[in-house]
Design an enzyme around this catalytic site. Structure first.
Site, short mmCIF file in Angstrom:
data_model
loop_
_atom_site.label_atom_id
_atom_site.label_comp_id
_atom_site.label_asym_id
_atom_site.label_seq_id
_atom_site.Cartn_x
_atom_site.Cartn_y
_atom_site.Cartn_z
N LYS A 22 3.35 5.16 4.31
CA LYS A 22 3.03 6.03 3.15
C LYS A 22 1.87 5.47 2.35
O LYS A 22 0.89 6.18 2.07
CB LYS A 22 4.26 6.15 2.24
CG LYS A 22 3.94 6.75 0.87
CD LYS A 22 5.17 6.88 -0.01
CE LYS A 22 5.38 5.81 -1.03
NZ LYS A 22 4.56 5.85 -2.25
N ASN A 23 1.98 4.20 1.95
CA ASN A 23 0.99 3.68 1.00
C ASN A 23 -0.37 3.41 1.64
O ASN A 23 -1.36 3.21 0.93
CB ASN A 23 1.54 2.45 0.26
CG ASN A 23 2.63 2.87 -0.73
OD1 ASN A 23 2.76 4.04 -1.07
ND2 ASN A 23 3.42 1.91 -1.20
N CYS A 117 6.55 7.12 -9.41
CA CYS A 117 7.84 6.60 -9.90
C CYS A 117 7.67 5.95 -11.27
O CYS A 117 6.65 5.32 -11.54
CB CYS A 117 8.39 5.56 -8.93
SG CYS A 117 8.85 6.22 -7.34
N ARG A 122 2.46 1.55 -16.20
CA ARG A 122 1.65 1.47 -14.97
C ARG A 122 0.18 1.68 -15.33
O ARG A 122 -0.41 2.71 -15.02
CB ARG A 122 2.13 2.50 -13.93
CG ARG A 122 3.55 2.25 -13.46
CD ARG A 122 3.95 3.13 -12.30
NE ARG A 122 3.33 2.74 -11.05
CZ ARG A 122 3.66 3.26 -9.86
NH1 ARG A 122 4.58 4.18 -9.77
NH2 ARG A 122 3.05 2.87 -8.76
N ASP A 308 8.92 -3.13 -3.34
CA ASP A 308 9.41 -1.83 -2.85
C ASP A 308 10.65 -1.96 -1.98
O ASP A 308 11.19 -0.96 -1.49
CB ASP A 308 8.29 -1.09 -2.08
CG ASP A 308 7.15 -0.68 -3.01
OD1 ASP A 308 7.35 -0.69 -4.24
OD2 ASP A 308 6.06 -0.37 -2.51
N ARG A 400 9.75 11.92 -0.95
CA ARG A 400 8.35 11.55 -1.18
C ARG A 400 7.90 10.48 -0.19
O ARG A 400 6.70 10.36 0.07
CB ARG A 400 8.18 10.98 -2.61
CG ARG A 400 8.18 12.03 -3.71
CD ARG A 400 7.82 11.39 -5.03
NE ARG A 400 6.79 10.41 -4.83
CZ ARG A 400 6.77 9.18 -5.38
NH1 ARG A 400 7.73 8.79 -6.17
NH2 ARG A 400 5.78 8.36 -5.12
N1 EPU Z 1 -1.36 -3.43 -13.12
C1 EPU Z 1 -2.04 -3.51 -14.31
N2 EPU Z 1 -3.26 -2.90 -14.40
C2 EPU Z 1 -3.81 -2.20 -13.37
C3 EPU Z 1 -3.11 -2.11 -12.15
C4 EPU Z 1 -1.87 -2.74 -12.05
O1 EPU Z 1 -1.57 -4.11 -15.27
O2 EPU Z 1 -4.92 -1.67 -13.52
C5 EPU Z 1 -0.06 -4.11 -12.98
C6 EPU Z 1 1.09 -3.12 -12.80
O3 EPU Z 1 1.58 -2.67 -14.04
C7 EPU Z 1 2.09 -3.95 -12.01
C8 EPU Z 1 1.20 -4.84 -11.14
O4 EPU Z 1 -0.08 -4.86 -11.76
O5 EPU Z 1 2.82 -4.75 -12.89
C9 EPU Z 1 1.03 -4.40 -9.70
O6 EPU Z 1 0.64 -3.03 -9.64
P1 EPU Z 1 -0.17 -2.42 -8.42
O7 EPU Z 1 -1.47 -1.93 -8.93
O8 EPU Z 1 -0.17 -3.37 -7.28
O9 EPU Z 1 0.73 -1.15 -8.05
P2 EPU Z 1 0.24 0.28 -7.60
O10 EPU Z 1 -1.00 0.16 -6.81
O11 EPU Z 1 0.25 1.24 -8.74
C10 EPU Z 1 1.38 0.27 -5.27
C11 EPU Z 1 2.40 1.11 -4.57
C12 EPU Z 1 3.77 0.86 -5.17
C13 EPU Z 1 4.11 -0.63 -5.09
C14 EPU Z 1 2.98 -1.47 -5.72
C15 EPU Z 1 3.18 -2.96 -5.54
C16 EPU Z 1 1.12 3.05 -3.92
C17 EPU Z 1 0.81 4.48 -4.12
N3 EPU Z 1 2.05 2.52 -4.71
O12 EPU Z 1 1.41 0.70 -6.63
O13 EPU Z 1 4.66 1.57 -4.34
O14 EPU Z 1 5.31 -0.89 -5.77
O15 EPU Z 1 1.72 -1.11 -5.14
O16 EPU Z 1 3.27 -3.29 -4.20
O17 EPU Z 1 0.55 2.41 -3.05
C18 EPU Z 1 6.61 2.72 -3.76
O18 EPU Z 1 6.09 2.96 -2.66
O19 EPU Z 1 7.83 2.92 -3.99
C19 EPU Z 1 5.80 2.18 -4.83
C20 EPU Z 1 6.15 2.22 -6.11
#
Ligand code: EPU
Length: 431
Positions: A22-23, A117, A122, A308, A400
Protein backbone atom coordinates in the site's frame (compact mmCIF):
# COMPACT_ATOMS: atom_id res chain seq x y z
CA UNK A 1 -23.59 -0.93 7.66
CA UNK A 2 -21.24 -3.87 7.23
CA UNK A 3 -19.21 -5.63 9.91
CA UNK A 4 -16.83 -8.54 10.14
CA UNK A 5 -18.14 -11.43 12.20
CA UNK A 6 -15.51 -13.84 13.48
CA UNK A 7 -16.08 -17.11 15.32
CA UNK A 8 -12.69 -17.44 16.97
CA UNK A 9 -10.64 -20.41 18.02
CA UNK A 10 -9.70 -22.02 14.66
CA UNK A 11 -5.99 -22.57 14.08
CA UNK A 12 -4.85 -21.39 10.63
CA UNK A 13 -3.42 -23.71 7.94
CA UNK A 14 -2.29 -23.67 4.27
CA UNK A 15 -1.15 -20.58 2.29
CA UNK A 16 -1.80 -16.83 1.96
CA UNK A 17 -0.65 -14.67 -0.98
CA UNK A 18 0.56 -11.18 -0.11
CA UNK A 19 -0.49 -8.26 -2.31
CA UNK A 20 1.50 -5.24 -3.45
CA UNK A 21 2.57 -2.70 -0.80
CA UNK A 22 0.00 0.00 0.00
CA UNK A 23 2.50 2.61 1.12
CA UNK A 24 4.61 2.08 -2.01
CA UNK A 25 1.61 2.12 -4.37
CA UNK A 26 0.18 5.38 -2.98
CA UNK A 27 3.50 7.14 -3.74
CA UNK A 28 4.34 5.41 -7.04
CA UNK A 29 0.95 6.19 -8.60
CA UNK A 30 1.31 9.99 -8.07
CA UNK A 31 4.92 9.66 -9.31
CA UNK A 32 3.45 8.85 -12.74
CA UNK A 33 2.64 12.59 -12.94
CA UNK A 34 6.36 13.21 -13.51
CA UNK A 35 6.57 10.84 -16.47
CA UNK A 36 6.10 11.67 -20.16
CA UNK A 37 4.30 8.61 -21.51
CA UNK A 38 2.59 5.56 -20.09
CA UNK A 39 3.64 3.89 -16.84
CA UNK A 40 2.53 0.29 -16.54
CA UNK A 41 2.30 -0.33 -12.79
CA UNK A 42 2.03 -3.98 -11.77
CA UNK A 43 1.26 -5.72 -8.45
CA UNK A 44 -1.11 -2.94 -7.38
CA UNK A 45 -3.16 -3.90 -4.30
CA UNK A 46 -6.95 -3.68 -4.69
CA UNK A 47 -7.66 -1.48 -1.68
CA UNK A 48 -9.68 1.70 -1.27
CA UNK A 49 -6.63 3.99 -0.76
CA UNK A 50 -5.34 2.95 -4.19
CA UNK A 51 -8.76 3.41 -5.81
CA UNK A 52 -8.85 6.93 -4.35
CA UNK A 53 -5.40 7.97 -5.53
CA UNK A 54 -6.16 6.66 -9.04
CA UNK A 55 -9.45 8.59 -8.98
CA UNK A 56 -7.58 11.77 -8.03
CA UNK A 57 -5.20 11.33 -10.98
CA UNK A 58 -8.18 10.86 -13.29
CA UNK A 59 -9.76 14.05 -11.92
CA UNK A 60 -6.51 15.84 -12.77
CA UNK A 61 -6.79 14.59 -16.36
CA UNK A 62 -4.69 11.41 -16.35
CA UNK A 63 -5.60 8.50 -18.58
CA UNK A 64 -5.91 5.46 -16.27
CA UNK A 65 -6.60 2.06 -17.84
CA UNK A 66 -7.04 -1.21 -15.98
CA UNK A 67 -5.00 -3.93 -17.67
CA UNK A 68 -5.91 -6.71 -15.25
CA UNK A 69 -6.75 -7.13 -11.53
CA UNK A 70 -3.31 -5.96 -10.38
CA UNK A 71 -2.01 -3.87 -13.30
CA UNK A 72 -2.88 -0.36 -14.48
CA UNK A 73 -1.54 1.84 -17.25
CA UNK A 74 -1.29 5.48 -16.18
CA UNK A 75 -0.54 8.20 -18.71
CA UNK A 76 -0.31 11.71 -17.27
CA UNK A 77 0.95 13.41 -20.46
CA UNK A 78 -2.32 15.29 -20.87
CA UNK A 79 -2.71 16.42 -17.25
CA UNK A 80 -3.30 20.19 -17.14
CA UNK A 81 -5.19 20.60 -13.87
CA UNK A 82 -3.03 21.16 -10.75
CA UNK A 83 -5.89 21.61 -8.28
CA UNK A 84 -6.67 18.46 -6.34
CA UNK A 85 -10.36 18.01 -5.35
CA UNK A 86 -10.97 18.38 -1.59
CA UNK A 87 -13.55 15.57 -1.31
CA UNK A 88 -11.02 12.99 -2.50
CA UNK A 89 -7.81 14.38 -0.97
CA UNK A 90 -9.20 14.64 2.56
CA UNK A 91 -9.89 10.90 2.68
CA UNK A 92 -6.30 9.81 2.25
CA UNK A 93 -2.95 10.64 3.82
CA UNK A 94 -0.96 9.98 0.66
CA UNK A 95 -2.65 12.86 -1.17
CA UNK A 96 0.33 14.91 0.10
CA UNK A 97 2.50 13.19 -2.54
CA UNK A 98 0.58 15.18 -5.14
CA UNK A 99 2.28 18.34 -3.86
CA UNK A 100 5.77 17.01 -4.62
CA UNK A 101 4.75 15.46 -7.93
CA UNK A 102 2.76 18.47 -9.25
CA UNK A 103 5.39 20.94 -8.05
CA UNK A 104 8.12 18.91 -9.77
CA UNK A 105 6.17 18.64 -13.02
CA UNK A 106 4.46 22.06 -13.30
CA UNK A 107 6.10 24.37 -10.76
CA UNK A 108 2.88 24.78 -8.79
CA UNK A 109 0.27 22.77 -6.91
CA UNK A 110 -2.85 23.35 -4.86
CA UNK A 111 -3.64 20.36 -2.66
CA UNK A 112 -6.03 20.09 0.32
CA UNK A 113 -4.41 19.09 3.62
CA UNK A 114 -4.37 15.28 3.74
CA UNK A 115 -6.60 12.91 5.76
CA UNK A 116 -5.73 9.35 6.84
CA UNK A 117 -5.69 7.57 10.21
CA UNK A 118 -5.91 9.70 13.35
CA UNK A 119 -2.63 8.90 15.13
CA UNK A 120 -2.21 12.21 16.97
CA UNK A 121 -0.62 15.26 15.32
CA UNK A 122 0.52 14.58 11.75
CA UNK A 123 2.39 17.75 10.70
CA UNK A 124 3.94 18.19 7.25
CA UNK A 125 6.52 20.83 8.16
CA UNK A 126 9.41 18.64 6.96
CA UNK A 127 7.82 18.20 3.53
CA UNK A 128 7.45 21.99 3.29
CA UNK A 129 11.00 22.56 4.50
CA UNK A 130 12.20 20.36 1.61
CA UNK A 131 10.16 22.19 -1.04
CA UNK A 132 11.36 25.56 0.28
CA UNK A 133 15.00 24.35 0.14
CA UNK A 134 14.38 23.69 -3.57
CA UNK A 135 13.16 27.24 -4.18
CA UNK A 136 9.38 26.84 -3.76
CA UNK A 137 7.11 29.21 -1.88
CA UNK A 138 4.66 27.28 0.27
CA UNK A 139 1.67 28.51 2.20
CA UNK A 140 -1.01 26.61 4.12
CA UNK A 141 -4.26 28.55 4.11
CA UNK A 142 -7.97 27.67 4.28
CA UNK A 143 -7.17 23.96 4.52
CA UNK A 144 -5.10 24.02 1.32
CA UNK A 145 -1.39 23.67 0.63
CA UNK A 146 -0.36 26.24 -2.00
CA UNK A 147 3.09 25.56 -3.38
CA UNK A 148 4.77 27.28 -6.29
CA UNK A 149 8.10 28.05 -7.80
CA UNK A 150 8.29 31.84 -8.45
CA UNK A 151 7.39 32.36 -12.15
CA UNK A 152 6.15 28.74 -12.13
CA UNK A 153 9.49 27.57 -13.42
CA UNK A 154 11.66 24.67 -12.37
CA UNK A 155 12.73 23.76 -8.83
CA UNK A 156 16.44 23.90 -8.10
CA UNK A 157 18.33 21.19 -6.20
CA UNK A 158 18.77 21.85 -2.46
CA UNK A 159 20.18 20.40 0.74
CA UNK A 160 17.60 19.14 3.26
CA UNK A 161 18.30 17.77 6.73
CA UNK A 162 15.13 16.17 8.14
CA UNK A 163 14.61 17.00 11.82
CA UNK A 164 13.01 13.59 12.30
CA UNK A 165 12.98 10.49 10.14
CA UNK A 166 9.86 10.95 8.01
CA UNK A 167 8.73 8.49 5.36
CA UNK A 168 6.34 10.97 3.77
CA UNK A 169 8.79 13.88 3.69
CA UNK A 170 11.57 11.69 2.25
CA UNK A 171 9.35 10.45 -0.59
CA UNK A 172 7.73 13.83 -1.27
CA UNK A 173 11.11 15.57 -1.53
CA UNK A 174 12.32 12.80 -3.86
CA UNK A 175 9.27 13.36 -6.07
CA UNK A 176 9.85 17.11 -6.23
CA UNK A 177 13.58 16.71 -6.87
CA UNK A 178 13.72 14.27 -9.81
CA UNK A 179 12.98 16.95 -12.44
CA UNK A 180 14.67 19.86 -10.57
CA UNK A 181 17.79 21.47 -11.96
CA UNK A 182 20.87 20.28 -10.07
CA UNK A 183 21.43 17.94 -7.13
CA UNK A 184 19.18 17.55 -4.07
CA UNK A 185 20.54 15.86 -0.96
CA UNK A 186 18.21 14.50 1.76
CA UNK A 187 19.99 13.80 5.05
CA UNK A 188 18.48 11.78 7.89
CA UNK A 189 16.23 10.20 5.27
CA UNK A 190 13.83 7.34 6.03
CA UNK A 191 14.97 3.86 4.90
CA UNK A 192 11.68 1.93 4.61
CA UNK A 193 11.39 -0.63 1.77
CA UNK A 194 8.83 1.63 0.04
CA UNK A 195 11.43 4.46 -0.13
CA UNK A 196 13.68 2.11 -2.12
CA UNK A 197 10.72 1.01 -4.22
CA UNK A 198 9.81 4.59 -5.16
CA UNK A 199 13.46 5.30 -6.07
CA UNK A 200 13.60 2.11 -8.18
CA UNK A 201 10.38 3.10 -9.96
CA UNK A 202 11.67 6.60 -10.72
CA UNK A 203 15.12 5.34 -11.77
CA UNK A 204 13.54 2.80 -14.10
CA UNK A 205 11.74 5.74 -15.79
CA UNK A 206 15.04 7.66 -16.20
CA UNK A 207 15.60 9.44 -12.84
CA UNK A 208 19.01 9.59 -11.17
CA UNK A 209 18.54 8.74 -7.48
CA UNK A 210 21.35 7.30 -5.36
CA UNK A 211 21.41 6.09 -1.77
CA UNK A 212 17.74 5.15 -1.26
CA UNK A 213 17.67 2.73 1.67
CA UNK A 214 20.44 4.65 3.47
CA UNK A 215 20.05 7.84 5.47
CA UNK A 216 21.53 10.06 2.72
CA UNK A 217 19.71 10.18 -0.61
CA UNK A 218 21.12 12.12 -3.54
CA UNK A 219 18.88 13.05 -6.44
CA UNK A 220 20.45 14.52 -9.58
CA UNK A 221 17.66 16.26 -11.50
CA UNK A 222 17.04 15.10 -15.08
CA UNK A 223 15.25 16.83 -17.99
CA UNK A 224 12.48 14.26 -18.39
CA UNK A 225 11.26 10.81 -17.41
CA UNK A 226 9.96 8.36 -20.00
CA UNK A 227 7.30 5.64 -19.65
CA UNK A 228 7.99 2.01 -18.76
CA UNK A 229 6.78 -0.92 -16.67
CA UNK A 230 7.34 -1.48 -12.96
CA UNK A 231 6.15 -4.02 -10.39
CA UNK A 232 5.47 -2.86 -6.80
CA UNK A 233 7.09 -4.76 -3.91
CA UNK A 234 5.02 -7.02 -1.63
CA UNK A 235 3.40 -5.40 1.40
CA UNK A 236 5.62 -5.82 4.47
CA UNK A 237 2.82 -4.88 6.87
CA UNK A 238 0.16 -7.08 5.27
CA UNK A 239 2.61 -10.01 5.55
CA UNK A 240 3.45 -9.09 9.16
CA UNK A 241 -0.25 -8.89 10.01
CA UNK A 242 -0.86 -12.47 8.81
CA UNK A 243 2.28 -13.65 10.62
CA UNK A 244 0.83 -12.13 13.80
CA UNK A 245 -2.53 -13.79 13.04
CA UNK A 246 -0.86 -17.22 12.94
CA UNK A 247 1.02 -16.40 16.17
CA UNK A 248 -2.28 -15.52 17.88
CA UNK A 249 -4.57 -18.22 16.47
CA UNK A 250 -1.95 -21.00 16.19
CA UNK A 251 -1.40 -23.35 13.22
CA UNK A 252 1.00 -23.31 10.27
CA UNK A 253 0.72 -20.99 7.26
CA UNK A 254 3.00 -20.40 4.28
CA UNK A 255 2.93 -16.68 3.56
CA UNK A 256 3.87 -16.27 -0.10
CA UNK A 257 5.04 -13.42 -2.33
CA UNK A 258 7.09 -11.65 0.34
CA UNK A 259 10.65 -10.33 0.60
CA UNK A 260 11.77 -12.14 3.81
CA UNK A 261 14.49 -9.52 4.47
CA UNK A 262 11.79 -6.82 4.83
CA UNK A 263 10.15 -8.97 7.52
CA UNK A 264 13.29 -9.49 9.67
CA UNK A 265 12.22 -6.86 12.23
CA UNK A 266 8.87 -8.63 12.70
CA UNK A 267 10.24 -12.18 12.47
CA UNK A 268 12.80 -11.44 15.22
CA UNK A 269 10.08 -10.49 17.73
CA UNK A 270 7.83 -13.44 16.84
CA UNK A 271 10.74 -15.87 17.23
CA UNK A 272 11.51 -14.33 20.64
CA UNK A 273 7.88 -15.07 21.54
CA UNK A 274 8.33 -18.76 20.64
CA UNK A 275 6.82 -18.67 17.13
CA UNK A 276 8.70 -20.68 14.47
CA UNK A 277 9.47 -18.76 11.27
CA UNK A 278 11.25 -20.46 8.35
CA UNK A 279 12.45 -18.21 5.52
CA UNK A 280 12.13 -19.40 1.92
CA UNK A 281 13.14 -17.45 -1.24
CA UNK A 282 9.90 -15.48 -1.53
CA UNK A 283 7.87 -16.89 1.37
CA UNK A 284 7.92 -17.42 5.12
CA UNK A 285 6.47 -20.45 6.87
CA UNK A 286 4.99 -19.46 10.23
CA UNK A 287 4.14 -22.09 12.83
CA UNK A 288 2.87 -21.76 16.39
CA UNK A 289 1.81 -24.72 18.49
CA UNK A 290 3.11 -23.99 21.99
CA UNK A 291 2.64 -21.10 24.44
CA UNK A 292 3.76 -17.54 23.65
CA UNK A 293 6.49 -15.80 25.67
CA UNK A 294 6.27 -12.18 26.80
CA UNK A 295 8.56 -9.70 25.00
CA UNK A 296 9.21 -5.97 25.05
CA UNK A 297 8.74 -4.06 21.78
CA UNK A 298 9.65 -0.52 20.77
CA UNK A 299 8.49 0.82 17.41
CA UNK A 300 11.03 2.72 15.33
CA UNK A 301 11.69 3.74 11.74
CA UNK A 302 12.96 0.90 9.49
CA UNK A 303 14.86 -1.35 10.13
CA UNK A 304 13.30 -1.11 13.60
CA UNK A 305 9.99 -2.74 14.53
CA UNK A 306 7.33 -0.95 12.43
CA UNK A 307 4.75 1.27 14.09
CA UNK A 308 2.25 -0.07 11.55
CA UNK A 309 2.59 -3.48 13.29
CA UNK A 310 2.19 -2.11 16.84
CA UNK A 311 -1.55 -2.82 17.38
CA UNK A 312 -1.23 -6.28 15.76
CA UNK A 313 1.69 -7.30 18.01
CA UNK A 314 -0.26 -5.95 21.01
CA UNK A 315 -3.04 -8.40 20.13
CA UNK A 316 -0.53 -11.27 20.23
CA UNK A 317 1.07 -10.05 23.47
CA UNK A 318 -2.36 -10.15 25.17
CA UNK A 319 -2.11 -13.95 24.80
CA UNK A 320 1.49 -14.35 26.01
CA UNK A 321 2.66 -15.71 29.39
CA UNK A 322 3.74 -12.75 31.54
CA UNK A 323 3.82 -8.98 31.16
CA UNK A 324 5.14 -7.17 28.09
CA UNK A 325 6.08 -3.52 27.64
CA UNK A 326 5.26 -1.82 24.36
CA UNK A 327 6.70 1.60 23.48
CA UNK A 328 5.36 3.60 20.56
CA UNK A 329 8.37 5.43 19.15
CA UNK A 330 6.79 7.12 16.11
CA UNK A 331 3.25 8.43 16.74
CA UNK A 332 1.84 10.43 19.67
CA UNK A 333 -1.44 8.61 19.90
CA UNK A 334 -1.58 5.06 18.62
CA UNK A 335 -3.29 3.34 21.54
CA UNK A 336 -6.87 4.39 20.87
CA UNK A 337 -7.77 0.72 20.29
CA UNK A 338 -6.93 -0.36 23.85
CA UNK A 339 -10.46 0.15 25.22
CA UNK A 340 -11.76 -2.17 22.51
CA UNK A 341 -9.25 -4.86 23.50
CA UNK A 342 -10.38 -4.51 27.11
CA UNK A 343 -13.90 -5.49 26.00
CA UNK A 344 -12.35 -8.78 24.91
CA UNK A 345 -10.75 -9.37 28.31
CA UNK A 346 -7.30 -7.83 27.67
CA UNK A 347 -5.39 -6.25 30.56
CA UNK A 348 -3.50 -3.21 29.25
CA UNK A 349 -2.40 -0.02 30.99
CA UNK A 350 -1.33 2.93 28.85
CA UNK A 351 0.73 5.90 29.98
CA UNK A 352 1.64 8.21 27.12
CA UNK A 353 3.67 6.23 24.62
CA UNK A 354 4.02 3.16 26.88
CA UNK A 355 1.58 0.27 27.12
CA UNK A 356 1.98 -2.46 29.72
CA UNK A 357 0.26 -5.64 28.57
CA UNK A 358 -0.43 -8.37 31.09
CA UNK A 359 -0.91 -11.63 29.23
CA UNK A 360 -4.26 -13.31 29.90
CA UNK A 361 -4.99 -16.98 29.32
CA UNK A 362 -7.29 -16.15 26.40
CA UNK A 363 -9.53 -13.44 24.98
CA UNK A 364 -13.30 -13.61 24.65
CA UNK A 365 -15.33 -12.45 21.65
CA UNK A 366 -17.12 -9.09 21.88
CA UNK A 367 -18.52 -6.32 19.67
CA UNK A 368 -15.63 -3.93 18.93
CA UNK A 369 -14.87 -0.91 16.78
CA UNK A 370 -11.99 -0.54 14.31
CA UNK A 371 -10.84 3.03 14.98
CA UNK A 372 -8.15 3.02 12.28
CA UNK A 373 -6.53 0.73 9.72
CA UNK A 374 -3.96 -1.16 11.82
CA UNK A 375 -6.14 -1.10 14.95
CA UNK A 376 -8.81 -2.77 12.82
CA UNK A 377 -6.34 -5.44 11.70
CA UNK A 378 -5.47 -6.01 15.37
CA UNK A 379 -9.17 -6.49 16.21
CA UNK A 380 -9.31 -9.18 13.53
CA UNK A 381 -6.28 -10.93 15.01
CA UNK A 382 -7.76 -10.77 18.52
CA UNK A 383 -11.08 -12.08 17.17
CA UNK A 384 -9.38 -15.04 15.46
CA UNK A 385 -7.79 -16.09 18.76
CA UNK A 386 -10.76 -15.32 21.02
CA UNK A 387 -13.34 -17.81 22.25
CA UNK A 388 -16.79 -16.93 20.94
CA UNK A 389 -18.02 -14.33 18.48
CA UNK A 390 -16.37 -10.99 17.71
CA UNK A 391 -18.14 -8.41 15.57
CA UNK A 392 -16.03 -5.56 14.24
CA UNK A 393 -17.51 -2.35 12.87
CA UNK A 394 -15.66 0.50 11.14
CA UNK A 395 -14.33 -2.01 8.59
CA UNK A 396 -13.94 0.68 5.90
CA UNK A 397 -10.72 1.53 7.77
CA UNK A 398 -9.45 -2.04 7.28
CA UNK A 399 -10.43 -2.05 3.60
CA UNK A 400 -8.21 1.00 3.05
CA UNK A 401 -5.17 -1.23 3.40
CA UNK A 402 -5.97 -4.97 3.23
CA UNK A 403 -6.96 -6.57 -0.07
CA UNK A 404 -9.65 -9.29 0.25
CA UNK A 405 -8.84 -9.87 3.92
CA UNK A 406 -11.94 -12.01 4.53
CA UNK A 407 -11.20 -14.28 1.55
CA UNK A 408 -7.52 -14.61 2.48
CA UNK A 409 -8.29 -15.55 6.09
CA UNK A 410 -11.17 -17.88 5.13
CA UNK A 411 -8.71 -19.62 2.81
CA UNK A 412 -6.55 -20.59 5.78
CA UNK A 413 -9.46 -21.88 7.86
CA UNK A 414 -10.65 -18.80 9.76
CA UNK A 415 -14.38 -18.47 10.36
CA UNK A 416 -14.77 -14.83 9.27
CA UNK A 417 -17.50 -13.26 7.14
CA UNK A 418 -18.96 -9.90 6.25
CA UNK A 419 -22.40 -9.33 7.75
CA UNK A 420 -24.90 -6.58 6.93
CA UNK A 421 -26.56 -4.81 9.83
CA UNK A 422 -29.71 -2.76 9.17
CA UNK A 423 -29.06 0.98 9.53
CA UNK A 424 -31.53 1.37 12.43
CA UNK A 425 -29.60 -1.14 14.53
CA UNK A 426 -26.27 0.51 13.71
CA UNK A 427 -27.71 3.99 14.47
CA UNK A 428 -28.82 2.92 17.95
CA UNK A 429 -25.27 1.77 18.70
CA UNK A 430 -23.81 5.24 18.14
CA UNK A 431 -23.47 6.99 21.51
N1 EPU B 1 6.53 14.27 11.29
C1 EPU B 1 6.67 15.61 11.57
N2 EPU B 1 6.72 16.48 10.51
C2 EPU B 1 6.62 16.08 9.22
C3 EPU B 1 6.48 14.71 8.93
C4 EPU B 1 6.43 13.82 9.99
O1 EPU B 1 6.74 16.00 12.72
O2 EPU B 1 6.67 16.93 8.32
C5 EPU B 1 6.52 13.29 12.39
C6 EPU B 1 5.16 12.59 12.52
O3 EPU B 1 4.27 13.34 13.31
C7 EPU B 1 5.56 11.26 13.14
C8 EPU B 1 6.93 10.99 12.53
O4 EPU B 1 7.43 12.24 12.07
O5 EPU B 1 5.69 11.42 14.52
C9 EPU B 1 6.96 10.00 11.37
O6 EPU B 1 6.00 10.37 10.39
P1 EPU B 1 6.14 9.96 8.86
O7 EPU B 1 6.24 11.21 8.06
O8 EPU B 1 7.20 8.93 8.71
O9 EPU B 1 4.71 9.30 8.58
P2 EPU B 1 3.84 9.43 7.27
O10 EPU B 1 4.71 9.52 6.08
O11 EPU B 1 2.76 10.45 7.43
C10 EPU B 1 3.80 6.90 6.69
C11 EPU B 1 2.76 5.85 6.51
C12 EPU B 1 2.18 5.48 7.86
C13 EPU B 1 3.29 5.02 8.79
C14 EPU B 1 4.41 6.07 8.86
C15 EPU B 1 5.62 5.62 9.66
C16 EPU B 1 1.88 6.35 4.33
C17 EPU B 1 0.77 6.88 3.50
N3 EPU B 1 1.71 6.36 5.64
O12 EPU B 1 3.13 8.02 7.26
O13 EPU B 1 1.34 4.38 7.60
O14 EPU B 1 2.79 4.81 10.09
O15 EPU B 1 4.84 6.41 7.53
O16 EPU B 1 6.15 4.46 9.12
O17 EPU B 1 2.89 5.91 3.79
C18 EPU B 1 -0.46 2.91 7.93
O18 EPU B 1 -0.16 2.38 6.84
O19 EPU B 1 -1.26 2.40 8.74
C19 EPU B 1 0.16 4.17 8.29
C20 EPU B 1 -0.33 4.98 9.23
Amino acid sequence: MTKYQIHGGNPLHRTIQISGAKNAAVAIIPAALLVDGTCRIENIPQISDVTLILQILQELGADVRTVNRTTVDVDCSRVRNRQVPYELARKIRASYYLVGALLGRFGWAEVPLPGGCDLGGRPIDQHIKGFVAMGAEVEVRNGLIYAQVPDRGRLTGGQVYLDMVSVGATMNIMLAAVLASGMTVIENAAKEPHIVDLANFLNSMGADIMGAGTDVIKIRGVERLRGGAYSIIPDQIEAGTYMAAVAAAGGEVLIQNVIPKHLDCITAKLVEMGVEVEERDDAVLVRRNGPLNRVNVKTMPYPGFPTDMQPQIAAVLCLARGTSVLIEGVWDNRYRYVDEFRRMGARIQVDGKVAVIEGVGGLTGAPVHACDLRAGAAMVIAGLAAQGVTEIDGIHHIERGYETLVEKLSGVGADIRVIFVPDEESQSQVG
